[in-house]
Design an enzyme around this catalytic site. Structure first.
Site, PDB file in Angstrom:
ATOM      1  N   THR A 126     -51.289 -22.414  18.926  1.00 36.13           N
ATOM      2  CA  THR A 126     -50.429 -23.675  18.649  1.00 36.13           C
ATOM      3  C   THR A 126     -48.763 -23.023  18.954  1.00 36.13           C
ATOM      4  OG1 THR A 126     -51.756 -24.447  17.123  1.00 36.13           O
ATOM      5  CG2 THR A 126     -49.658 -24.918  16.676  1.00 36.13           C
ATOM      6  N   ILE A 157     -49.886 -19.539  13.002  1.00 38.89           N
ATOM      7  CA  ILE A 157     -51.084 -18.811  13.570  1.00 38.89           C
ATOM      8  C   ILE A 157     -51.878 -18.075  12.215  1.00 38.89           C
ATOM      9  CG2 ILE A 157     -51.729 -16.519  15.004  1.00 38.89           C
ATOM     10  CD1 ILE A 157     -50.757 -19.347  16.426  1.00 38.89           C
ATOM     11  N   SER A 178     -52.214 -27.922  32.719  1.00 39.11           N
ATOM     12  CA  SER A 178     -53.391 -27.322  31.966  1.00 39.11           C
ATOM     13  C   SER A 178     -54.191 -26.120  32.759  1.00 39.11           C
ATOM     14  CB  SER A 178     -54.205 -28.108  31.215  1.00 39.11           C
ATOM     15  OG  SER A 178     -55.021 -28.844  32.159  1.00 39.11           O
ATOM     16  N   ARG A 243     -66.044 -25.566  15.683  1.00 36.30           N
ATOM     17  CA  ARG A 243     -65.715 -26.558  14.702  1.00 36.30           C
ATOM     18  C   ARG A 243     -66.785 -26.641  13.543  1.00 36.30           C
ATOM     19  NH1 ARG A 243     -61.451 -28.727  16.351  1.00 36.30           N
ATOM     20  NH2 ARG A 243     -60.919 -29.475  18.520  1.00 36.30           N
ATOM     21  N   GLU A 363     -56.039 -27.328  13.771  1.00 40.40           N
ATOM     22  CA  GLU A 363     -57.404 -27.318  15.233  1.00 40.40           C
ATOM     23  C   GLU A 363     -57.370 -28.817  15.860  1.00 40.40           C
ATOM     24  OE1 GLU A 363     -60.849 -25.159  13.961  1.00 40.40           O
ATOM     25  OE2 GLU A 363     -59.770 -23.496  13.203  1.00 40.40           O
ATOM     26  N   GLY A 364     -56.411 -29.284  15.825  1.00 35.82           N
ATOM     27  CA  GLY A 364     -56.471 -30.644  16.387  1.00 35.82           C
ATOM     28  C   GLY A 364     -56.477 -31.812  15.297  1.00 35.82           C
ATOM     29  N   THR A 365     -55.410 -32.489  15.241  1.00 37.80           N
ATOM     30  CA  THR A 365     -55.302 -33.555  14.158  1.00 37.80           C
ATOM     31  C   THR A 365     -56.792 -34.507  14.243  1.00 37.80           C
ATOM     32  OG1 THR A 365     -53.790 -35.056  15.479  1.00 37.80           O
ATOM     33  CG2 THR A 365     -52.903 -33.153  14.105  1.00 37.80           C
ATOM     34  N   GLN A 367     -56.335 -37.484  14.574  1.00 41.21           N
ATOM     35  CA  GLN A 367     -55.932 -38.469  15.394  1.00 41.21           C
ATOM     36  C   GLN A 367     -56.357 -37.893  16.803  1.00 41.21           C
ATOM     37  OE1 GLN A 367     -53.921 -37.671  13.158  1.00 41.21           O
ATOM     38  NE2 GLN A 367     -54.417 -39.687  11.931  1.00 41.21           N
TER      39      GLN A 367
END
Length: 379
Positions: A126, A157, A178, A243, A363-365, A367
């Protein structure tokens, strides 16, 4: 708890051991550490002694070599007492996983030695200008002879203040989007690495979170993780694998909400009888337990998939998204069951809502998770 989830005898034994450890060693210090925003290092040292800090490290590298479902069982028990502590223990796995996916044997050994011996590793993805835009980091790495020189700043972090080693994602070719992102192993003691102040967070306050700054940090070419330009793919595959364990932690929080509310509802008397006798309270607790069991089943299913070699972005995103949203709902309902006392810091449930909220963000919203789910279904 009855064995509704087809756990093996070994899993049940580990579950009982970690539950007992968390209640005896961790629970007594949580409230004070939450107020101070401190990590109980003495408790961590005890968990190192039983090897749980290295539960995800293969046996040949000194760890326990547990499968994902067993890891989820352990993470839930730690999260049931404190999610911040569980995140600290588990975040070294977030850093180890990309190395297990793309690293050389020497790289795997290097990071494993730090963790097995009681150290920490951190996953540095991030950045301040784009938490969800992981494919376009501003942190750069340029080739200089047989070295890479890294410059940039990472934020939020986990484990940064303690980390002995970082997995850092940097742009090596800005023309490739990317596909121009590359991963590197960077030791904490390299010249030019510095750690920012610990974030004064709303929740998960036992977990230490900081910026990491890289100022002309030189790393050898053999510290590049995987192929040049493969960093974004490595980062995403890592999150697909980790996850379930991350979500298992907040399932523990949800179960704690239910347990606390069941106990409180039996003890709290209004209108001459315990509030557990009122159908409105009964239905709230029933809904909380339903969501908790659904979340746990999703976690176990996602973990089973990974153990069978299926790291589905849809399964991972659905699990993370549902567990995060459900945890906030369950924790909010726990406060409602407690009424005015639930809003007081003299009672335990307000902390659980503070801790739960981050699961809709990091770790990724959620949304972003919905974008991942829809994108995969509709492409």
């Amino acid at each position: 708890m009855e064995n509704f989830y087809n756990l093996t005898e070994d899993q049940l034994s580990l579950q009982e051991m970690v539950r007992d450890f968390a209640r005896k060693e961790l629970a007594p210090v949580v409230a004070e550490c939450d107020v101070k925003g401190e990590f109980p290092m003495d408790v961590y040292k005890k968990i190192v002694e039983i090897g749980v800090n290295a539960m995800f490290i293969p046996e040949e590298l000194g760890g326990l070599g547990l499968d994902q479902k067993t890891i989820c069982v352990i993470r839930e028990e730690l999260g049931r007492v404190d999610t911040g502590f569980a995140i600290t223990v588990g975040s070294s796995a977030l850093a180890y996983t990309p190395v297990s996916l793309a690293g050389t044997e020497a790289q795997k050994k290097m990071i494993a030695e730090h963790i097995v011996n009681g150290g920490f590793a951190a996953y540095a993805l991030t950045e301040p200008d784009g938490g969800s835009d992981a494919g376009h980091p501003h942190t750069t790495a340029r080739k200089a002879g047989d070295e890479w020189v890294i410059n940039g700043r990472k934020c939020f972090i986990t484990n940064a203040p303690f980390a002995n080693i970082f997995v850092v994602f940097a742009c090596t070719d800005p023309t490739q989007g990317s596909r121009g992102v590359t991963a590197f192993l960077v030791e904490r003691d390299r010249e030019g690495v510095s750690i920012g102040a610990h974030e004064n967070k709303m929740g998960i306050r036992l977990s230490q979170t900081s910026d990491v700054v890289f100022d002309d940090v030189h790393v050898p070419a053999d510290h590049m993780l995987g192929a040049e330009g493969a960093g974004f793919k490595i980062a995403m595959n890592t999150l697909n694998i980790t996850r379930p364990a991350g979500s298992a932690t907040v399932v523990g929080l949800m179960q704690n909400c239910v347990d606390l509310c069941v106990k409180y509802a039996k003890e709290r008397v209004v209108f001459g009888k315990p509030i557990s006798k009122f159908q409105a309270v009964q239905f709230m607790i029933a809904d909380m337990q339903t969501k908790t069991m659904a979340a746990r089943l999703m976690v176990h299913h996602a973990a089973d998939c990974i153990d069978r070699g299926i790291a589905s972005p849809v399964v991972g995103a659905c699990t993370k998204c549902y567990c995060g949203d459900a945890a906030v709902e369950v924790a909010s309902d726990a406060i409602q069951v407690y009424g005015g006392y639930g809003y007081s810091r003299d009672y335990p449930v307000e902390k659980l809502l503070r801790d739960a909220k981050i699961y809709q963000i990091f770790e990724g919203t959620n949304q972003i998770q919905r974008m991942t789910i829809a994108g995969n279904l509709l492409k």
